[in-house]
Design a protein around this motif. Sequence first.
Motif, PDB file in Angstrom:
ATOM      1  N   LYS A   2      -1.165 -12.955   9.857  1.00 50.08           N
ATOM      2  CA  LYS A   2      -0.213 -12.237   9.013  1.00 50.08           C
ATOM      3  C   LYS A   2       0.396 -13.153   7.951  1.00 50.08           C
ATOM      4  O   LYS A   2       0.585 -12.743   6.810  1.00 50.08           O
ATOM      5  N   ASP A  81      -4.169  -2.067  -3.919  1.00 50.35           N
ATOM      6  CA  ASP A  81      -3.382  -1.432  -2.869  1.00 50.35           C
ATOM      7  C   ASP A  81      -2.544  -2.496  -2.165  1.00 50.35           C
ATOM      8  O   ASP A  81      -3.060  -3.226  -1.324  1.00 50.35           O
ATOM      9  N   GLU A  83      -0.179  -1.993  -0.078  1.00 51.02           N
ATOM     10  CA  GLU A  83       0.190  -1.535   1.269  1.00 51.02           C
ATOM     11  C   GLU A  83      -1.028  -1.674   2.173  1.00 51.02           C
ATOM     12  O   GLU A  83      -2.141  -1.374   1.771  1.00 51.02           O
ATOM     13  N   HIS A  84      -0.798  -2.096   3.368  1.00 51.79           N
ATOM     14  CA  HIS A  84      -1.924  -2.332   4.275  1.00 51.79           C
ATOM     15  C   HIS A  84      -1.722  -1.626   5.611  1.00 51.79           C
ATOM     16  O   HIS A  84      -2.096  -2.143   6.663  1.00 51.79           O
ATOM     17  N   GLU A  85      -1.151  -0.457   5.550  1.00 53.50           N
ATOM     18  CA  GLU A  85      -0.893   0.290   6.768  1.00 53.50           C
ATOM     19  C   GLU A  85      -2.206   0.710   7.416  1.00 53.50           C
ATOM     20  O   GLU A  85      -3.183   1.008   6.742  1.00 53.50           O
ATOM     21  N   ASN A  86      -2.214   0.698   8.717  1.00 56.41           N
ATOM     22  CA  ASN A  86      -3.362   1.139   9.520  1.00 56.41           C
ATOM     23  C   ASN A  86      -4.616   0.302   9.292  1.00 56.41           C
ATOM     24  O   ASN A  86      -5.730   0.780   9.494  1.00 56.41           O
ATOM     25  N   LYS A  87      -4.442  -0.931   8.837  1.00 58.18           N
ATOM     26  CA  LYS A  87      -5.588  -1.829   8.674  1.00 58.18           C
ATOM     27  C   LYS A  87      -5.403  -3.029   9.590  1.00 58.18           C
ATOM     28  O   LYS A  87      -4.288  -3.512   9.785  1.00 58.18           O
TER      29      LYS A  87
END
Length: 127
Positions: A2, A81, A83-87
């Motif tokens: 992260k 993009d 945003e990296h939600e659900n990745k």
Amino acid sequence: MKNENRQLQEEVIAVHDSIMPKMGLFVGNNLKVTTLLTKMDSLKQVHPDLDTSSLKQQLVNLQTDLKLTNEAMTDWMHNFDPEHENKKPEEVHTYLQEQLQAIRRLKDQFSATEQKSQHVLATYRIK
């Protein structure tokens, strides 16, 4: 992973931010090119030995480069993009590495267009 991804995203944004001010410069340079193209007769009167057909082609090519370079940046921004939600972190990492390469290529394109623009406009003393 992260922290690496956060650093990668910050680097992508930093390269982007270094390019952004040039977009306005390119719009201004495009206006200068348009002015030169519309005043070709006046230039010929001041400089009778001027090859206006060569100059016109040079200016049209520069105008195209300015337009395409700005469009490439606009396209990149539209498609990026943040945003990296659900990745998964690995997917985010790969994506950000690809985006860093893409924005670096754009930076190179901006630099080349800026140099060409400076050269052409300096030749005709347009500030």
